[in-house]
Every structure is written in C-alpha cells, then in structure tokens.
Design a protein around this motif. Structure first.
Motif, PDB file in Angstrom:
ATOM      1  N   LEU A  53       0.915  21.426  -2.824  1.00 27.50           N
ATOM      2  CA  LEU A  53       1.864  21.247  -1.740  1.00 27.50           C
ATOM      3  C   LEU A  53       3.276  21.363  -2.291  1.00 27.50           C
ATOM      4  O   LEU A  53       3.556  20.950  -3.422  1.00 27.50           O
ATOM      5  CB  LEU A  53       1.680  19.877  -1.079  1.00 27.50           C
ATOM      6  N   ASP A  54       4.171  21.928  -1.475  1.00 26.85           N
ATOM      7  CA  ASP A  54       5.557  22.086  -1.904  1.00 26.85           C
ATOM      8  C   ASP A  54       6.309  20.762  -1.862  1.00 26.85           C
ATOM      9  O   ASP A  54       7.164  20.482  -2.704  1.00 26.85           O
ATOM     10  CB  ASP A  54       6.256  23.113  -1.014  1.00 26.85           C
ATOM     11  N   ALA A  55       6.015  19.941  -0.860  1.00 33.91           N
ATOM     12  CA  ALA A  55       6.676  18.646  -0.695  1.00 33.91           C
ATOM     13  C   ALA A  55       5.704  17.712   0.021  1.00 33.91           C
ATOM     14  O   ALA A  55       4.750  18.161   0.658  1.00 33.91           O
ATOM     15  CB  ALA A  55       7.974  18.792   0.104  1.00 33.91           C
ATOM     16  N   VAL A  56       5.981  16.426  -0.086  1.00 33.63           N
ATOM     17  CA  VAL A  56       5.056  15.435   0.486  1.00 33.63           C
ATOM     18  C   VAL A  56       5.841  14.284   1.096  1.00 33.63           C
ATOM     19  O   VAL A  56       6.860  13.842   0.543  1.00 33.63           O
ATOM     20  CB  VAL A  56       4.084  14.895  -0.588  1.00 33.63           C
ATOM     21  N   HIS A  57       5.346  13.802   2.235  1.00 36.70           N
ATOM     22  CA  HIS A  57       5.882  12.604   2.876  1.00 36.70           C
ATOM     23  C   HIS A  57       4.766  11.562   2.902  1.00 36.70           C
ATOM     24  O   HIS A  57       3.736  11.763   3.557  1.00 36.70           O
ATOM     25  CB  HIS A  57       6.350  12.934   4.295  1.00 36.70           C
ATOM     26  N   LEU A  58       4.953  10.461   2.174  1.00 39.99           N
ATOM     27  CA  LEU A  58       3.976   9.385   2.121  1.00 39.99           C
ATOM     28  C   LEU A  58       4.413   8.269   3.058  1.00 39.99           C
ATOM     29  O   LEU A  58       5.593   7.917   3.111  1.00 39.99           O
ATOM     30  CB  LEU A  58       3.862   8.822   0.693  1.00 39.99           C
ATOM     31  N   LYS A  59       3.440   7.695   3.778  1.00 38.14           N
ATOM     32  CA  LYS A  59       3.738   6.597   4.688  1.00 38.14           C
ATOM     33  C   LYS A  59       2.802   5.430   4.400  1.00 38.14           C
ATOM     34  O   LYS A  59       1.589   5.618   4.264  1.00 38.14           O
ATOM     35  CB  LYS A  59       3.579   7.045   6.146  1.00 38.14           C
ATOM     36  N   PHE A  60       3.379   4.232   4.297  1.00 36.76           N
ATOM     37  CA  PHE A  60       2.609   3.023   4.021  1.00 36.76           C
ATOM     38  C   PHE A  60       3.040   1.925   4.979  1.00 36.76           C
ATOM     39  O   PHE A  60       4.216   1.857   5.369  1.00 36.76           O
ATOM     40  CB  PHE A  60       2.847   2.520   2.594  1.00 36.76           C
ATOM     41  N   ASN A  61       2.108   1.056   5.345  1.00 34.80           N
ATOM     42  CA  ASN A  61       2.539  -0.149   6.036  1.00 34.80           C
ATOM     43  C   ASN A  61       3.184  -1.082   5.015  1.00 34.80           C
ATOM     44  O   ASN A  61       3.121  -0.849   3.810  1.00 34.80           O
ATOM     45  CB  ASN A  61       1.374  -0.824   6.767  1.00 34.80           C
ATOM     46  N   LEU A  62       3.825  -2.129   5.502  1.00 30.77           N
ATOM     47  CA  LEU A  62       4.598  -2.996   4.610  1.00 30.77           C
ATOM     48  C   LEU A  62       3.725  -3.634   3.536  1.00 30.77           C
ATOM     49  O   LEU A  62       4.121  -3.732   2.372  1.00 30.77           O
ATOM     50  CB  LEU A  62       5.313  -4.079   5.429  1.00 30.77           C
ATOM     51  N   GLU A  63       2.522  -4.081   3.924  1.00 31.27           N
ATOM     52  CA  GLU A  63       1.658  -4.744   2.956  1.00 31.27           C
ATOM     53  C   GLU A  63       1.315  -3.813   1.806  1.00 31.27           C
ATOM     54  O   GLU A  63       1.307  -4.213   0.643  1.00 31.27           O
ATOM     55  CB  GLU A  63       0.383  -5.242   3.643  1.00 31.27           C
ATOM     56  N   ALA A  64       1.033  -2.538   2.125  1.00 33.59           N
ATOM     57  CA  ALA A  64       0.752  -1.566   1.072  1.00 33.59           C
ATOM     58  C   ALA A  64       2.027  -1.222   0.307  1.00 33.59           C
ATOM     59  O   ALA A  64       2.006  -1.063  -0.918  1.00 33.59           O
ATOM     60  CB  ALA A  64       0.134  -0.312   1.677  1.00 33.59           C
TER      61      ALA A  64
END
Length: 473
Positions: free
Chosen positions: A361-372
């Motif tokens: 992948l050229d770029a990545v957007h990671l998303k986590f909830n607050l606990e993670a």
C-alpha cells in the motif's frame, strides 16, 4: 447419589459431587486432599448441563472455606474451583477429539480449571455466588474462542467483578497457590487462579508483563499476599500502598519490554482516499509514483513458516481480549471461528483466493478506539523498541493490524514496502527512528483524560495517519 442442581442462588447443594466420571473424580480427589474436613463442599451447578444445550460450560463450581494462616499473612477466604474446562467424562459429550489425546498424554480438554480466592468477610457464613458467574463467563469465552488462559494472562473486565463500586475491575491469571497440576485418565490439568486487579495494576501487566505484576501483588499482604487472595474492599492500588513498586515496573519495561504480543480491540485500516491529502504534504512526485508502481509488482508469497508464525501470534498472543467484560459487548463471543481461521491461513485450499495475495500500500490510515489507542505507547515502547511486534485484532471482524520492527523475522513488510496487506491482515513496519518519533508524538495517550477525542495524528513523510476515536464510537 442425588445431584441437586441450583444456578447462582443462595440455595446451595450440600450433596457430594458425583465422582463416577474419571476426569471429575481426579479433580475432586485433588481438592479433597486440601480440604479433608469438607468432603461435601457447597457448590453451584448449571441448571441445564452444557451438553444438554445449557449456556454454562462448567458442570460444577465447588466453594470451600479456607481458614488461611495468620502466621503467614494469609487471611480466611473462600476458595472456588471449577469443573468442566478439562474433560470430565472422556466420551466426547463436551470436548471433542481435537482437544483430547490418546491415553493421558497431553492436556485434558482445554488443559486447565479455574480457581478464585475471595477474602472472607468477618461474620460471613456462606460464600458469595457472584464468583461462579464470573467463572462461567470466562469459561464461555474459552469454549467459544478456543483461547486457553495461562498464568500471566490478564483480562480487562472494565467493571467491578462483583457489580459493586469496587476498584477491583480486572483480572490476572496465576498458578493456584495450593492445587498443583494433576494427571487424569484423559490428560493433564493445571489450576489457573483468578486475581482481581485495579486499573493501574492491569496497565502495569499490559505494559510490562503478568508474571512481574503477580510477584508485586504477592509482596503486598492486603493486595493479595502469598496466596493472591482478592479483597473486593481494597481501596488502594499496590502503587499507592508502595510507590517504589512503580519504579520496578518502569525499570522492567525499559530493560525487558512487554510480553503482551496482541489484543482483541476495535480497530480498522484503510488506504486514504482523495480527501486525505489534507493530512499529507505533496512530497517528491517521482518517489510517490515509484511507490504506486511498486504496488503492482508481485510480492513474495508468504511462506509456510511465516504462515505458522502468523497463526501462532494471532492465536496465542490474543488471549487477552479488550472489552471482554462489558455486558453489552457480545462481539467477543459471536463470530465465526472457522471463517476467521481461514482468513489468516495461507495454506487453506477452500478459502477466498484473494486473501492469499500479498500487496503493498502507498499509504495507510489506522483507526483505533480509545481503549486500543492507549496501548499504542505500550506497543512502541514495550514491544517494537525491543525488536518485537504487536497485533491489534478486531473484535468485530477478521481485520488485524500488526506493527513490526526491523528485527522481526518473517515480516511481509520491509523498508521499501512498509505497508503490506495479506487479505484483511495489515503489517506496518516502523523503523527505529520512526518508533522514537511516533512515541513522542502520541505520548499524551498515556493520560487520555487530558486529550480531546477524536484525535488524529499524521506523519506525511511516512504516509501514515492514525485516528483515535472515543470508545462509544
């Protein structure tokens, strides 16, 4: 002998446990050696047995009165012992053949039973039954995920274990202080004791390791003492009782790192869309085009060795689920185990073929909830900085995100392709200098009450975005 059954009430059955099944008899005899004066312990049993369609996997939970030992700082307490995680019957009614070995070699069933020691209140004549409810919930998790609990594992429960206002809201697993491993006709059985923890103690176990925190709890009599007895009325953490213990944790993290390799969580990843250039500066177009073109190259197919390493990490390293104890969080129990197994099995012949292709992948957007998100500093400081990896697996679907350092063997990501996906599983390789930079930028997550969420962190030159969302989202 009559088997009187009750379910989580004060109507205890004081009849002896049926001892005809050989596996059950072996556990009963181990308990009898410790409690010779209590041949007919109080017990809680399932109203409808598991093999008859009941919801509770444990056939019985015996409750013994332990006098303790004043000279050794061991207070009187209730000792709860489960029957059912190991194979009691040996006839396949509960544990099928994949969990049983020929003869008595290997583990019996899941290879362990749960125990719990609860401090006895002054004047208390009957043991509370809420620990039985707790043990049944943990057992359901084991049966439905096939994740075995070991000494040193911890379980974030996120609510008082007894439903009160207590600070004891999480659990840590240890070897039972009295019950040693036994052999039964159907295999070996270990006794894994539940220890109640405060929030700060759970965080120490996550950021450092469970065995280290077990020893700290053992060193404080009112927090657990030699036999690791849970006191639901305890109002102080071990670090408030003895502030020097925090120094031991910090030193342990610095020198040893963390042995937590992954958690179940709420997480997702995606390739940033057109609107994401707000986060990314336009860097060298030639390099950008080169990266894009590299995505079309054939990446090496993941090897059988790497595949086994992946599965071992996802299976063994994820036995400590985030959000596990929330009563309204059913996602930890309700997912298709077979489809999840196939999604990460590169040798599966009947799985979706697109999951077997590795791509960059050229770029990545990671998303986590607050606990993670609060575990991201742990992943960087306690794992990657020590040349290890850390995996976030979604509790909602087959998505997984593994952060890896340059020292991790078998990674499908490399310095030229730092973002590599194998089906829904993403690996993000972080170089040593980026680990330090990222750790400094997200340090505020250690004190989330001072941060407004959602919060987005962006490293344009690294082509990485991380967003932390409130837990309710």
């Amino acid at each position: 002998m009559e088997d009187r059954e009750s379910i989580y009430s004060s109507n205890y059955s004081q009849s002896s446990i049926p001892i005809t099944p050989p596996g059950l008899e072996a556990i009963y005899n181990a308990c009898r050696r410790q409690y010779q004066d209590q041949p007919n312990p109080l017990q809680v049993t399932a109203l409808v047995k598991y093999w008859l369609g009941g919801p509770d996997p444990l056939d019985y939970i015996s409750m013994y009165s332990n006098p303790g030992d004043e000279n050794r700082g061991i207070p009187p307490h209730w000792h709860y012992i489960s029957y059912g995680l190991s194979d009691l019957h040996g006839d396949g009614r509960v544990h099928d053949h994949q969990f049983r070995m020929n003869g008595n070699e290997g583990p019996s069933g899941f290879g362990f039973e749960l125990t719990f020691r609860l401090k006895r209140e002054q004047g208390e004549t009957n043991p509370p039954t809420w620990p039985a409810t707790l043990m049944q919930a943990l057992s359901r998790y084991v049966f439905q995920t096939e994740n075995v609990l070991y000494s040193g594992d911890h379980v974030p429960w996120n609510m008082p274990l007894d439903g009160s206002e207590s600070r004891i809201q999480h659990m840590l697993m240890a070897e039972d202080a009295q019950l040693l491993p036994i052999s039964t006709p159907f295999g070996s059985v270990n006794f894994v004791q539940i220890i109640g923890l405060c929030e700060e103690e759970l965080r120490a176990a996550q950021h450092w390791n469970g065995p280290g925190v077990i020893e700290l709890v053992r060193s404080i009599p009112c927090a657990g003492g030699p036999w690791l007895i849970t006191d639901m009325r305890r109002g102080e953490t071990i670090f408030e009782i003895d502030p020097h213990l925090q120094d031991r944790v910090d030193q342990g993290i610095e020198t040893e790192g963390s042995n937590l390799s992954g958690v179940n969580s709420r997480c997702s990843w995606e390739e940033p869309g057109e609107g994401s250039e707000d986060y990314f500066n336009e860097d060298d177009n030639h390099m950008h085009e080169e990266r894009r073109n590299s995505n079309e190259l054939d990446r090496p197919r993941i090897s059988d060795f790497d595949s086994e390493q992946i599965k071992a990490t996802l299976k063994k390293g994820l036995t400590r689920p985030s959000n596990f104890g929330r009563r309204d969080s059913r996602e930890n129990f309700e997912y298709d185990r077979q489809s999840r197994k196939q999604s990460f099995d590169s040798t599966c012949s009947d799985g979706p073929t697109e999951l077997l292709r590795t791509r960059s992948l050229d770029a990545v957007h990671l998303k986590f909830n607050l606990e993670a998100g609060q575990l991201l500093p742990l992943a960087l400081r306690g794992r990657l900085k020590h040349g290890r990896h850390f995996t976030f697996m979604s509790a909602l679907n087959d998505t997984a995100i593994t952060l890896v350092s340059l020292s991790v063997n078998g990674s499908i990501a490399d310095e030229n392709h730092p973002f590599a996906a194998h089906g829904p599983w993403l690996q993000v390789l972080l170089t040593d200098d980026f680990i330090e930079e990222m750790n400094m930028d997200i340090e505020e997550l250690l004190n989330p009450e001072e941060v407004e969420f959602p919060k987005t962190y962006s490293w344009p030159e690294r082509r990485l975005i991380v967003t932390i969302l409130p837990d309710e989202v």
